[in-house]
Scaffold this motif. Structure first.
Motif: not given
Lengths: 256, 256
Positions: A181, A184, A235, A237, B240-242, B245-246, B248-250, B252-254, B256
């Motif tokens: 994650v 940019q 991510p 925005q 445009m990077t959010a 959220q870096l 939180r999304i990292n 997640w269950n990754w 496969l």
């Protein structure tokens, strides 16, 4: 009976591109799909919209769980028209891709795939773009597909905050090392034109270019992830405000 | 003898639009101008680029301090081609406009004017877009011009951080109340198409739409400023990077 999620798919390579077809095949066991995609290639469309000429849209195919339309407009037109006129209900996700070509770094600003995704996000729908770093029409997407399914499942399960979408890029390698994650990358296109002379003498220009990575050693960037064999999830925005500059610019001399 | 600043101008309404002509006339005492603008209207071009067809560009006029080219491509193509092939040196600023129509709020994502500006910013050049909330070809820009000169003078004097540009919008009123430095309003376009039937029976669609402001009472937003008679200056960033959220999304269950 539980309703399957509904996913709205589009792209910028056109309704009959390989990347979109593979996206459809890999997602159809998970969801109902409505596809509204451009009638031909629209690479580099960014967030362009069509207001000066009318749009036309026609049904390409209708199978259980998968309905495909093609549309004369841009990728963003497709998403707008789908949401306005073709979806049976509000989709659970908007998905762009799988693009033939890299949309990481500054390419987010030119990408029609990300145009699709930003439009979905502007409409308040969790939205994800998938791109493979290979422009070839017959590129091999097979390594990306388990990740596509995992990412879509995660977004369906976890949601995304309003105003945030995902820009997912895959390096063109057979063995992906996992997910990063990222942010940019700071990069820029240089040497962007090749000049040619027509037989009748006038000069014309082909867009081409060399991508220059201004921070090739930064491991938190999307381009670094791609260079090192990882799936890059950036991510992204839709609020582009430079919040850090509000006060400074307000303090300038504003006397006319 | 001090060299005058060099400004690169473009727009999305075309080289012969009133807004661009007024921009040229108001800035020519302050700077040398090179204008590379589309050969016709390209509203809603966003950051679109042209890679599948060749671009052509021709000299329209050449006067002391003002050189004008028209180009077959998109607004972003114009900036890229100008920087690659037409500027005598790196410009001190890139300026888009003055646009016939509002580019505040989410319109930043569709705007060809802001395509120009974001491209200049991506190239590391201080860049500003000017837009008037009036689509008419004969719109009256006179109230905006003292502000245009002030903003350009400020940017030339103060500079802008790398990666930050300005999206300036003017309400269509004769008496402007001053400047507000704002954030991008949260808004959305709704009811975006009008359906029509061709005499031969097929259906087509015109893009139209109603803008819905999701936060009409927020005085720190660009749309609020416009609604209340102020010049809205929205500092806009190309990253445009959010960032929020870096993590939180990292997490997640990754698998496969």
């Amino acid at each position: 009976m539980t309703e399957k999620p509904l996913l709205l798919l589009s792209n910028d390579d056109g309704f009959d591109s390989k990347g979109l077809k593979e996206l459809i095949e890999t997602l159809r066991p998970m969801a109902d799909l409505i596809v509204v995609a451009p009638s031909g290639p629209r690479s580099g469309s960014s967030g362009a919209i069509t207001s000066q000429v009318p749009l036309r849209c026609s049904l390409v195919s209708e199978e259980p769980g998968v309905t495909v339309y093609k549309c004369s407009g841009t990728p963003v037109d497709c998403v707008k028209l789908a949401l306005n006129s073709f979806v049976p209900r509000m989709p659970d996700m908007v998905i762009g891709g799988i693009n033939h070509g890299d949309n990481s770094s500054v390419n987010v600003h030119y990408s029609g795939t990300m145009g699709v995704v930003i439009e979905g996000c502007l409409k308040g729908i969790p939205s994800v773009g998938f791109s493979l770093c290979n422009h070839a029409p017959d590129a091999d997407f097979s390594a990306t597909l388990p990740y596509v399914r995992r990412i879509v499942a995660n977004v369906l399960a976890e949601g995304l905050p309003v105003g945030v979408c995902l820009n997912v890029n895959f390096p063109d390698v057979p063995d992906l090392k996992g997910v990063k994650v990222c942010r940019q990358t700071d990069g820029v296109w240089a040497s962007e034109f090749a000049e040619r002379k027509h037989p009748h003498g006038d000069v014309y220009y082909w867009m081409t270019g060399v991508y220059v990575n201004n921070e090739p050693d930064a491991p938190d960037t999307d381009h670094w992830a791609l260079d090192h064999g990882y799936v890059a999830i950036t991510p992204t925005q839709i609020d582009m405000t430079a919040y850090g500059q509000l006060k400074r610019i307000n303090d300038w001399n504003w006397n006319l």
